[in-house]
Scaffold this motif. Structure first.
Motif, PDB file in Angstrom:
ATOM      1  N   PHE A  55       0.832  -1.199   0.000  1.00 45.63           N
ATOM      2  CA  PHE A  55       0.000   0.000   0.000  1.00 45.63           C
ATOM      3  C   PHE A  55       0.871   1.254   0.000  1.00 45.63           C
ATOM      4  CE2 PHE A  55      -2.632   3.350   1.772  1.00 45.63           C
ATOM      5  CZ  PHE A  55      -3.772   3.212   1.002  1.00 45.63           C
ATOM      6  N   ASP A  56       1.873   1.275   0.868  1.00 47.51           N
ATOM      7  CA  ASP A  56       2.766   2.433   0.939  1.00 47.51           C
ATOM      8  C   ASP A  56       3.478   2.670  -0.392  1.00 47.51           C
ATOM      9  OD1 ASP A  56       2.074   2.919   3.579  1.00 47.51           O
ATOM     10  OD2 ASP A  56       3.865   1.949   4.404  1.00 47.51           O
ATOM     11  N   ARG A  57       3.863   1.603  -1.036  1.00 51.28           N
ATOM     12  CA  ARG A  57       4.638   1.735  -2.278  1.00 51.28           C
ATOM     13  C   ARG A  57       3.780   2.084  -3.491  1.00 51.28           C
ATOM     14  NH1 ARG A  57       9.198  -2.395  -4.638  1.00 51.28           N
ATOM     15  NH2 ARG A  57       9.782  -1.048  -6.361  1.00 51.28           N
ATOM     16  N   TYR A  58       2.565   1.518  -3.577  1.00 46.40           N
ATOM     17  CA  TYR A  58       1.798   1.607  -4.817  1.00 46.40           C
ATOM     18  C   TYR A  58       0.491   2.392  -4.721  1.00 46.40           C
ATOM     19  CZ  TYR A  58       4.952  -2.164  -6.144  1.00 46.40           C
ATOM     20  OH  TYR A  58       6.070  -2.910  -6.400  1.00 46.40           O
ATOM     21  N   GLN A  59       0.153   2.958  -3.573  1.00 41.69           N
ATOM     22  CA  GLN A  59      -1.164   3.564  -3.406  1.00 41.69           C
ATOM     23  C   GLN A  59      -1.481   4.633  -4.452  1.00 41.69           C
ATOM     24  OE1 GLN A  59      -1.764   5.858   0.210  1.00 41.69           O
ATOM     25  NE2 GLN A  59       0.445   6.082   0.442  1.00 41.69           N
ATOM     26  N   TYR A  60      -0.486   5.342  -4.945  1.00 45.37           N
ATOM     27  CA  TYR A  60      -0.726   6.391  -5.934  1.00 45.37           C
ATOM     28  C   TYR A  60      -0.337   5.976  -7.356  1.00 45.37           C
ATOM     29  CZ  TYR A  60      -1.036   9.111  -1.667  1.00 45.37           C
ATOM     30  OH  TYR A  60      -1.388   9.565  -0.422  1.00 45.37           O
ATOM     31  N   GLU A  61       0.067   4.731  -7.521  1.00 43.99           N
ATOM     32  CA  GLU A  61       0.600   4.283  -8.806  1.00 43.99           C
ATOM     33  C   GLU A  61      -0.239   3.215  -9.496  1.00 43.99           C
ATOM     34  OE1 GLU A  61       3.278   5.849 -10.000  1.00 43.99           O
ATOM     35  OE2 GLU A  61       3.346   7.014  -8.158  1.00 43.99           O
ATOM     36  N   ILE A  62      -1.149   2.572  -8.801  1.00 44.43           N
ATOM     37  CA  ILE A  62      -1.859   1.430  -9.381  1.00 44.43           C
ATOM     38  C   ILE A  62      -2.669   1.841 -10.604  1.00 44.43           C
ATOM     39  CG2 ILE A  62      -1.916   0.000  -7.315  1.00 44.43           C
ATOM     40  CD1 ILE A  62      -4.765   1.045  -6.842  1.00 44.43           C
ATOM     41  N   PRO A  63      -2.806   0.940 -11.551  1.00 43.48           N
ATOM     42  CA  PRO A  63      -2.284  -0.424 -11.572  1.00 43.48           C
ATOM     43  C   PRO A  63      -0.796  -0.470 -11.905  1.00 43.48           C
ATOM     44  CG  PRO A  63      -3.428   0.025 -13.618  1.00 43.48           C
ATOM     45  CD  PRO A  63      -3.595   1.241 -12.749  1.00 43.48           C
ATOM     46  N   VAL A  64      -0.103  -1.392 -11.262  1.00 42.65           N
ATOM     47  CA  VAL A  64       1.316  -1.616 -11.507  1.00 42.65           C
ATOM     48  C   VAL A  64       1.475  -3.072 -11.923  1.00 42.65           C
ATOM     49  CG1 VAL A  64       3.619  -1.653 -10.490  1.00 42.65           C
ATOM     50  CG2 VAL A  64       1.999   0.136  -9.838  1.00 42.65           C
ATOM     51  N   LEU A  65       2.177  -3.286 -13.032  1.00 43.52           N
ATOM     52  CA  LEU A  65       2.326  -4.623 -13.587  1.00 43.52           C
ATOM     53  C   LEU A  65       3.801  -5.003 -13.643  1.00 43.52           C
ATOM     54  CD1 LEU A  65       0.632  -6.927 -14.910  1.00 43.52           C
ATOM     55  CD2 LEU A  65       1.083  -5.819 -17.110  1.00 43.52           C
ATOM     56  N   TYR A  66       4.098  -6.228 -13.212  1.00 44.85           N
ATOM     57  CA  TYR A  66       5.451  -6.764 -13.267  1.00 44.85           C
ATOM     58  C   TYR A  66       5.451  -8.081 -14.030  1.00 44.85           C
ATOM     59  CZ  TYR A  66       7.276  -3.651  -9.621  1.00 44.85           C
ATOM     60  OH  TYR A  66       7.689  -2.563  -8.899  1.00 44.85           O
ATOM     61  N   LEU A  67       6.535  -8.316 -14.742  1.00 51.12           N
ATOM     62  CA  LEU A  67       6.803  -9.610 -15.361  1.00 51.12           C
ATOM     63  C   LEU A  67       7.808 -10.310 -14.468  1.00 51.12           C
ATOM     64  CD1 LEU A  67       6.827 -11.687 -17.697  1.00 51.12           C
ATOM     65  CD2 LEU A  67       8.647 -10.306 -18.727  1.00 51.12           C
ATOM     66  N   GLN A  68       7.452 -11.491 -13.994  1.00 49.44           N
ATOM     67  CA  GLN A  68       8.347 -12.248 -13.119  1.00 49.44           C
ATOM     68  C   GLN A  68       9.030 -13.321 -13.961  1.00 49.44           C
ATOM     69  OE1 GLN A  68       6.819 -14.916  -9.949  1.00 49.44           O
ATOM     70  NE2 GLN A  68       7.821 -13.439  -8.601  1.00 49.44           N
ATOM     71  N   ALA A  69      10.347 -13.255 -14.003  1.00 50.39           N
ATOM     72  CA  ALA A  69      11.119 -14.229 -14.768  1.00 50.39           C
ATOM     73  C   ALA A  69      12.451 -14.459 -14.077  1.00 50.39           C
ATOM     74  CB  ALA A  69      11.345 -13.729 -16.194  1.00 50.39           C
ATOM     75  N   ASP A  70      12.831 -15.708 -13.968  1.00 52.01           N
ATOM     76  CA  ASP A  70      14.113 -16.071 -13.360  1.00 52.01           C
ATOM     77  C   ASP A  70      14.287 -15.473 -11.971  1.00 52.01           C
ATOM     78  OD1 ASP A  70      14.806 -17.474 -15.712  1.00 52.01           O
ATOM     79  OD2 ASP A  70      15.566 -15.626 -16.621  1.00 52.01           O
ATOM     80  N   GLY A  71      13.191 -15.411 -11.209  1.00 51.88           N
ATOM     81  CA  GLY A  71      13.243 -14.910  -9.850  1.00 51.88           C
ATOM     82  C   GLY A  71      13.351 -13.400  -9.735  1.00 51.88           C
ATOM     83  N   VAL A  72      13.204 -12.704 -10.858  1.00 52.90           N
ATOM     84  CA  VAL A  72      13.310 -11.247 -10.864  1.00 52.90           C
ATOM     85  C   VAL A  72      11.981 -10.660 -11.327  1.00 52.90           C
ATOM     86  CG1 VAL A  72      14.514  -9.271 -11.884  1.00 52.90           C
ATOM     87  CG2 VAL A  72      15.777 -11.365 -11.368  1.00 52.90           C
ATOM     88  N   ASP A  73      11.502  -9.650 -10.607  1.00 50.68           N
ATOM     89  CA  ASP A  73      10.285  -8.937 -11.002  1.00 50.68           C
ATOM     90  C   ASP A  73      10.697  -7.714 -11.807  1.00 50.68           C
ATOM     91  OD1 ASP A  73       8.969 -10.803  -9.503  1.00 50.68           O
ATOM     92  OD2 ASP A  73       8.454  -9.445  -7.866  1.00 50.68           O
ATOM     93  N   ARG A  74      10.332  -7.704 -13.089  1.00 49.89           N
ATOM     94  CA  ARG A  74      10.672  -6.595 -13.976  1.00 49.89           C
ATOM     95  C   ARG A  74       9.434  -5.743 -14.186  1.00 49.89           C
ATOM     96  NH1 ARG A  74      12.806  -9.414 -19.150  1.00 49.89           N
ATOM     97  NH2 ARG A  74      12.855  -7.242 -19.842  1.00 49.89           N
ATOM     98  N   PRO A  75       9.481  -4.462 -13.839  1.00 49.90           N
ATOM     99  CA  PRO A  75       8.305  -3.620 -14.036  1.00 49.90           C
ATOM    100  C   PRO A  75       8.027  -3.413 -15.520  1.00 49.90           C
ATOM    101  CG  PRO A  75      10.169  -2.295 -13.338  1.00 49.90           C
ATOM    102  CD  PRO A  75      10.608  -3.726 -13.267  1.00 49.90           C
ATOM    103  N   ILE A  76       6.762  -3.418 -15.854  1.00 53.81           N
ATOM    104  CA  ILE A  76       6.331  -3.145 -17.220  1.00 53.81           C
ATOM    105  C   ILE A  76       5.785  -1.720 -17.235  1.00 53.81           C
ATOM    106  CG2 ILE A  76       4.698  -3.777 -19.028  1.00 53.81           C
ATOM    107  CD1 ILE A  76       4.951  -6.665 -18.044  1.00 53.81           C
ATOM    108  N   PRO A  77       6.242  -0.897 -18.170  1.00 47.43           N
ATOM    109  CA  PRO A  77       5.740   0.480 -18.219  1.00 47.43           C
ATOM    110  C   PRO A  77       4.218   0.510 -18.296  1.00 47.43           C
ATOM    111  CG  PRO A  77       7.599   0.213 -19.707  1.00 47.43           C
ATOM    112  CD  PRO A  77       7.222  -1.161 -19.216  1.00 47.43           C
TER     113      PRO A  77
END
Length: 94
Positions: A43-65
């Motif tokens: 909530f603290d991190r994303y409350q003003y940014e949602i929706p936020v999308l990440y691609l998870q691959a090889d144990g790494v979460d990569r943000p998608i613009p």
């Protein structure tokens, strides 16, 4: 393709993006929805940014613009395909 969508109930932009992601049938998408109201750190991190999308691959979460709210499911699919194939080079912007 494992995608993580940070969202919350009642967020129309979040619901719209989720619907578009669920319409994509040409990609094998495992969509994980994370309700930011269930975790204070999210909530603290994303409350003003949602929706936020990440691609998870090889144990790494990569943000998608962020996608334009006007983007249709076909456009979202095209960008996801390009993004999942990128190897650290330029990131296509939706």
């Amino acid at each position: 393709m494992h995608l993580i969508l940070y969202s919350k109930i009642g967020c129309h932009l979040c619901e719209s993006l989720q619907e578009k992601l669920e319409q994509i049938t040409d990609l094998d998408i495992q969509l994980e929805i994370r309700d930011i109201t269930t975790n204070p750190a999210w909530f603290d991190r994303y409350q003003y940014e949602i929706p936020v999308l990440y691609l998870q691959a090889d144990g790494v979460d990569r943000p998608i613009p962020r996608f334009s709210p006007r983007a249709d499911a076909a456009h979202v699919q095209k960008i996801l395909q390009q993004y999942s194939q990128s190897t650290g080079g330029s990131i296509p912007f939706p």
